[in-house]
Design a protein around this motif. Structure first.
Motif, PDB file in Angstrom:
ATOM      1  N   ASP A 154     -24.301 -80.097  26.226  1.00 55.22           N
ATOM      2  CA  ASP A 154     -23.875 -78.696  27.015  1.00 55.22           C
ATOM      3  C   ASP A 154     -22.316 -78.579  27.212  1.00 55.22           C
ATOM      4  O   ASP A 154     -21.806 -77.543  27.231  1.00 55.22           O
ATOM      5  CB  ASP A 154     -24.312 -79.315  28.411  1.00 55.22           C
ATOM      6  N   ALA A 155     -21.780 -79.709  26.927  1.00 56.10           N
ATOM      7  CA  ALA A 155     -20.062 -79.551  27.107  1.00 56.10           C
ATOM      8  C   ALA A 155     -19.718 -79.050  25.522  1.00 56.10           C
ATOM      9  O   ALA A 155     -18.344 -79.214  25.315  1.00 56.10           O
ATOM     10  CB  ALA A 155     -19.529 -81.004  27.269  1.00 56.10           C
ATOM     11  N   GLY A 156     -20.642 -78.967  24.462  1.00 55.99           N
ATOM     12  CA  GLY A 156     -19.986 -78.308  23.360  1.00 55.99           C
ATOM     13  C   GLY A 156     -19.812 -79.352  22.301  1.00 55.99           C
ATOM     14  O   GLY A 156     -18.998 -79.051  21.105  1.00 55.99           O
ATOM     15  N   VAL A 157     -20.054 -80.661  22.489  1.00 52.56           N
ATOM     16  CA  VAL A 157     -20.017 -81.789  21.320  1.00 52.56           C
ATOM     17  C   VAL A 157     -20.719 -81.433  20.526  1.00 52.56           C
ATOM     18  O   VAL A 157     -22.034 -81.228  20.350  1.00 52.56           O
ATOM     19  CB  VAL A 157     -20.219 -83.091  21.996  1.00 52.56           C
ATOM     20  N   THR A 158     -20.145 -81.460  19.128  1.00 49.96           N
ATOM     21  CA  THR A 158     -21.090 -81.150  17.766  1.00 49.96           C
ATOM     22  C   THR A 158     -20.791 -82.382  17.044  1.00 49.96           C
ATOM     23  O   THR A 158     -21.142 -82.096  15.815  1.00 49.96           O
ATOM     24  CB  THR A 158     -20.577 -79.756  17.251  1.00 49.96           C
ATOM     25  N   ASN A 159     -20.099 -83.162  17.266  1.00 43.59           N
ATOM     26  CA  ASN A 159     -20.028 -84.476  16.222  1.00 43.59           C
ATOM     27  C   ASN A 159     -20.560 -85.648  17.182  1.00 43.59           C
ATOM     28  O   ASN A 159     -19.749 -86.285  17.761  1.00 43.59           O
ATOM     29  CB  ASN A 159     -18.629 -84.505  15.854  1.00 43.59           C
ATOM     30  N   LEU A 170     -33.615 -85.659  19.207  1.00 44.07           N
ATOM     31  CA  LEU A 170     -32.260 -85.254  19.899  1.00 44.07           C
ATOM     32  C   LEU A 170     -31.256 -84.792  18.852  1.00 44.07           C
ATOM     33  O   LEU A 170     -30.205 -84.420  19.109  1.00 44.07           O
ATOM     34  CB  LEU A 170     -31.912 -86.506  20.566  1.00 44.07           C
ATOM     35  N   SER A 171     -31.592 -84.894  17.440  1.00 43.68           N
ATOM     36  CA  SER A 171     -30.891 -84.187  16.563  1.00 43.68           C
ATOM     37  C   SER A 171     -29.528 -84.512  16.436  1.00 43.68           C
ATOM     38  O   SER A 171     -28.543 -83.568  16.456  1.00 43.68           O
ATOM     39  CB  SER A 171     -30.905 -82.619  16.343  1.00 43.68           C
ATOM     40  N   PRO A 172     -29.169 -85.716  16.209  1.00 46.29           N
ATOM     41  CA  PRO A 172     -27.465 -86.078  16.106  1.00 46.29           C
ATOM     42  C   PRO A 172     -27.113 -85.643  14.714  1.00 46.29           C
ATOM     43  O   PRO A 172     -27.874 -85.694  13.868  1.00 46.29           O
ATOM     44  CB  PRO A 172     -27.507 -87.668  16.593  1.00 46.29           C
ATOM     45  N   GLU A 173     -25.764 -85.596  14.753  1.00 48.51           N
ATOM     46  CA  GLU A 173     -25.259 -85.103  13.397  1.00 48.51           C
ATOM     47  C   GLU A 173     -25.272 -86.640  12.388  1.00 48.51           C
ATOM     48  O   GLU A 173     -25.286 -86.571  11.225  1.00 48.51           O
ATOM     49  CB  GLU A 173     -23.793 -84.687  13.280  1.00 48.51           C
ATOM     50  N   HIS A 174     -25.264 -87.714  13.081  1.00 45.20           N
ATOM     51  CA  HIS A 174     -24.920 -89.046  12.719  1.00 45.20           C
ATOM     52  C   HIS A 174     -25.876 -89.899  13.341  1.00 45.20           C
ATOM     53  O   HIS A 174     -26.125 -89.930  14.535  1.00 45.20           O
ATOM     54  CB  HIS A 174     -23.385 -89.579  12.424  1.00 45.20           C
ATOM     55  N   SER A 191     -36.263 -87.636   5.414  1.00 45.55           N
ATOM     56  CA  SER A 191     -37.225 -86.534   5.378  1.00 45.55           C
ATOM     57  C   SER A 191     -36.925 -85.761   6.664  1.00 45.55           C
ATOM     58  O   SER A 191     -37.169 -84.397   6.682  1.00 45.55           O
ATOM     59  CB  SER A 191     -38.671 -87.082   5.575  1.00 45.55           C
ATOM     60  N   ALA A 192     -36.021 -86.006   7.799  1.00 46.40           N
ATOM     61  CA  ALA A 192     -35.473 -85.305   8.630  1.00 46.40           C
ATOM     62  C   ALA A 192     -34.082 -84.710   8.364  1.00 46.40           C
ATOM     63  O   ALA A 192     -33.374 -84.081   9.171  1.00 46.40           O
ATOM     64  CB  ALA A 192     -35.323 -86.139   9.913  1.00 46.40           C
ATOM     65  N   GLY A 193     -33.787 -84.875   7.150  1.00 43.42           N
ATOM     66  CA  GLY A 193     -32.283 -84.163   6.624  1.00 43.42           C
ATOM     67  C   GLY A 193     -31.108 -85.007   6.533  1.00 43.42           C
ATOM     68  O   GLY A 193     -30.088 -84.540   6.470  1.00 43.42           O
ATOM     69  N   TYR A 194     -31.463 -86.507   6.629  1.00 40.52           N
ATOM     70  CA  TYR A 194     -30.224 -87.213   7.010  1.00 40.52           C
ATOM     71  C   TYR A 194     -29.849 -87.909   5.498  1.00 40.52           C
ATOM     72  O   TYR A 194     -30.935 -88.225   4.933  1.00 40.52           O
ATOM     73  CB  TYR A 194     -30.324 -88.212   8.124  1.00 40.52           C
ATOM     74  N   GLU A 195     -28.763 -87.892   4.973  1.00 41.16           N
ATOM     75  CA  GLU A 195     -28.393 -88.672   3.809  1.00 41.16           C
ATOM     76  C   GLU A 195     -27.780 -90.047   4.290  1.00 41.16           C
ATOM     77  O   GLU A 195     -26.861 -89.903   5.035  1.00 41.16           O
ATOM     78  CB  GLU A 195     -27.327 -87.772   3.109  1.00 41.16           C
ATOM     79  N   GLN A 196     -28.439 -91.134   3.513  1.00 41.59           N
ATOM     80  CA  GLN A 196     -27.788 -92.358   3.576  1.00 41.59           C
ATOM     81  C   GLN A 196     -26.714 -92.451   2.822  1.00 41.59           C
ATOM     82  O   GLN A 196     -26.558 -92.260   1.672  1.00 41.59           O
ATOM     83  CB  GLN A 196     -29.114 -93.288   3.330  1.00 41.59           C
ATOM     84  N   TYR A 197     -25.416 -92.924   3.503  1.00 44.32           N
ATOM     85  CA  TYR A 197     -24.277 -93.200   2.745  1.00 44.32           C
ATOM     86  C   TYR A 197     -23.685 -94.350   2.764  1.00 44.32           C
ATOM     87  O   TYR A 197     -22.805 -94.678   1.921  1.00 44.32           O
ATOM     88  CB  TYR A 197     -23.100 -92.274   3.057  1.00 44.32           C
ATOM     89  N   GLU A 198     -24.425 -95.393   3.643  1.00 42.51           N
ATOM     90  CA  GLU A 198     -24.000 -96.802   3.821  1.00 42.51           C
ATOM     91  C   GLU A 198     -25.330 -97.570   4.083  1.00 42.51           C
ATOM     92  O   GLU A 198     -26.187 -96.944   4.569  1.00 42.51           O
ATOM     93  CB  GLU A 198     -22.862 -96.818   5.024  1.00 42.51           C
ATOM     94  N   ILE A 199     -25.314 -98.701   4.008  1.00 36.67           N
ATOM     95  CA  ILE A 199     -26.495 -99.597   4.098  1.00 36.67           C
ATOM     96  C   ILE A 199     -26.927 -99.455   5.550  1.00 36.67           C
ATOM     97  O   ILE A 199     -28.302 -99.358   5.810  1.00 36.67           O
ATOM     98  CB  ILE A 199     -26.018-101.063   4.135  1.00 36.67           C
ATOM     99  N   ASN A 249     -26.018 -96.666   7.729  1.00 40.09           N
ATOM    100  CA  ASN A 249     -25.587 -95.324   8.196  1.00 40.09           C
ATOM    101  C   ASN A 249     -25.918 -94.055   7.395  1.00 40.09           C
ATOM    102  O   ASN A 249     -26.105 -94.113   6.273  1.00 40.09           O
ATOM    103  CB  ASN A 249     -23.851 -95.498   8.364  1.00 40.09           C
ATOM    104  N   TRP A 250     -26.675 -93.114   8.200  1.00 43.12           N
ATOM    105  CA  TRP A 250     -26.992 -91.732   7.782  1.00 43.12           C
ATOM    106  C   TRP A 250     -26.323 -90.526   8.511  1.00 43.12           C
ATOM    107  O   TRP A 250     -25.846 -90.896   9.631  1.00 43.12           O
ATOM    108  CB  TRP A 250     -28.409 -91.864   8.069  1.00 43.12           C
TER     109      TRP A 250
END
Ligand code: SF4
Length: 400
Positions: free
Chosen positions: A162-167, A194-198, A242-250, A252-253
């Motif tokens: 709601d506060a506009g946080v996008t990351n 909840l669709s977090p970016e990370h 399958s939900a669109g996240y890329e794993q980039y570290e052991i 972390n996605w």
């Protein structure tokens, strides 16, 4: 070349049952809940610790102040349990002292129960642009002794959006007491909704001296065995991908382009400066750790000058890293990343036969000058790392 700033805020208002991180209880909070029975250090004055942190920043030698800040990370402890004005003050001082990249990533960790619209706006006004929420579990949080309910975590994400946080990062844990595939599936479904970016997802490490470690020793809960751990990890990989996240570290996605820049820089070997009790720094060849006890940290910072570049004069421990130590750090951090690491950083000191052997077993990939862990290699990263470290030649045997 810029650097990263890490600010350790060691305060918590409850000690989680599994926690052996550097942290202290805030005053006037009883340590009775959630099985927390270990005696804790009660400190009296978080504001005084922030003053010492500000003083430490101002004391930095000119040479260390001449480089721009690329990323800032407030970690803990619980950064959200102190008044946001204290975090804003640290950022204001840092901006006075350093040039900041225009798009500097400024992150803070937070616990869901602390997140309110007023808190979020105070931090956005201070310049924070990335939030990392310690959810840990929706289905199996009980034995962890966290303060928030699953519903409160969902509300916190709502306030942030709601506060506009996008990351936004959400932290999950797995291999929890009484957790099987059904409980993990619920955790992942709630998180993905909840669709977090990370997403950060770490397996629970049981430390024997914690309440949960003692529960384990006493057989109070069922904990996943190694084969179940592996299945849970693979489920996390599959479901997040399958939900669109890329794993980039052991552990972390991220959505494409939303990796945590602060952690990436550290894993890739960039310099970082740690401020606050227990903070760790790596600057050129120096490594140091600040005193963990806030009172000790304050006492030392007040009593010292920092006359020239080098480790903090109030560090509890400091070291210089030789080529051999640098190689081990390269392997430690580089094997965590799915993009691997540049073999050139090891100057020919990693024996080819070890790389070949691990490649033949399908645990390591090699493309051009880079090497990294394959998908089957990721869950056994510790054992691969040990083999790679054993395969390092001494620096004087460099093959350039
Ligand atoms: S909030 Fe984090 S640092 Fe504080 S007690 Fe819990 S796990 Fe430890």
């Amino acid at each position: 070349m810029g650097f990263s700033l890490y600010v350790h805020i060691p305060f918590c208002v409850r000690i989680c049952t599994y926690c052996d991180f550097p942290r202290v209880l805030l005053p006037n909070v009883t340590a009775t809940s959630a099985g927390t029975t270990a005696p804790e250090t009660f400190i009296q004055d978080p504001e005084a610790t922030f003053s010492a942190m500000t003083r430490a920043l101002r004391a930095l030698p000119a040479d260390m102040r001449s480089r721009p800040v690329d990323t800032v990370f407030f970690g803990g402890g619980t950064p959200s349990c102190v008044p946001p004005v204290l975090i804003a003050g640290i950022l204001r001082t840092a901006r006075e002292l350093f040039a900041f990249d225009d798009d500097a990533e400024i992150s803070t960790e937070a616990n869901p129960e602390d997140v309110s619209p007023a808190w979020i706006h105070a931090l956005l006004d201070a310049g924070v642009n990335r939030f990392s929420l310690g959810v840990q579990s929706f289905a199996c949080a009980g034995p962890l002794g966290r303060r928030h309910t699953p519903q409160r975590a969902i509300e916190a994400v709502g306030h942030l959006r709601d506060a506009g946080v996008t990351n936004l990062n959400l932290d999950l844990m797995f291999a929890l007491p009484e957790q099987g595939q059904a409980e993990l599936a619920r955790d992942l479904a709630e998180l993905i909704a909840l669709s977090p970016e990370h997403v950060s997802c770490y397996g629970l490490t049981l430390e024997p001296e914690t309440p949960l470690g003692r529960d384990y020793a006493a057989g109070r809960y069922l904990f996943p065995e190694d084969d179940v751990w592996l299945e849970l990890y693979r489920t996390i990989q599959d479901r997040l991908e399958s939900a669109g996240y890329e794993q980039y570290e052991i552990s972390n996605w991220a959505r494409p382009g939303r990796e945590c820049r602060h952690n990436l820089r550290i894993w890739e070997g960039a310099d970082y400066l740690g401020i606050g009790p227990a903070a760790v720094s790596r600057w050129r060849r120096w490594r140091w750790t600040e005193p963990a006890d806030p009172a000790e940290y304050r006492r030392r910072v007040e009593g010292c000058l920092w006359p020239q570049e080098g480790p903090s004069p109030w560090a509890a421990a400091s070291d210089t890293v030789d080529d051999g130590g640098e190689d081990i750090e390269t392997l430690l951090t580089g094997t965590r990343l799915l993009r691997g690491f540049d073999l050139g950083r090891l100057h020919g000191r990693l024996r080819e036969d070890c790389i070949c052997d691990l490649r033949t077993k399908g645990l390591l990939w090699q493309t051009g000058g880079r090497v990294g862990l394959t998908r089957p290699g990721l869950p056994v990263a510790d054992s691969i790392l040990a083999q790679l470290v054993d395969a390092l030649r001494a620096p004087e045997e460099s093959v350039r």
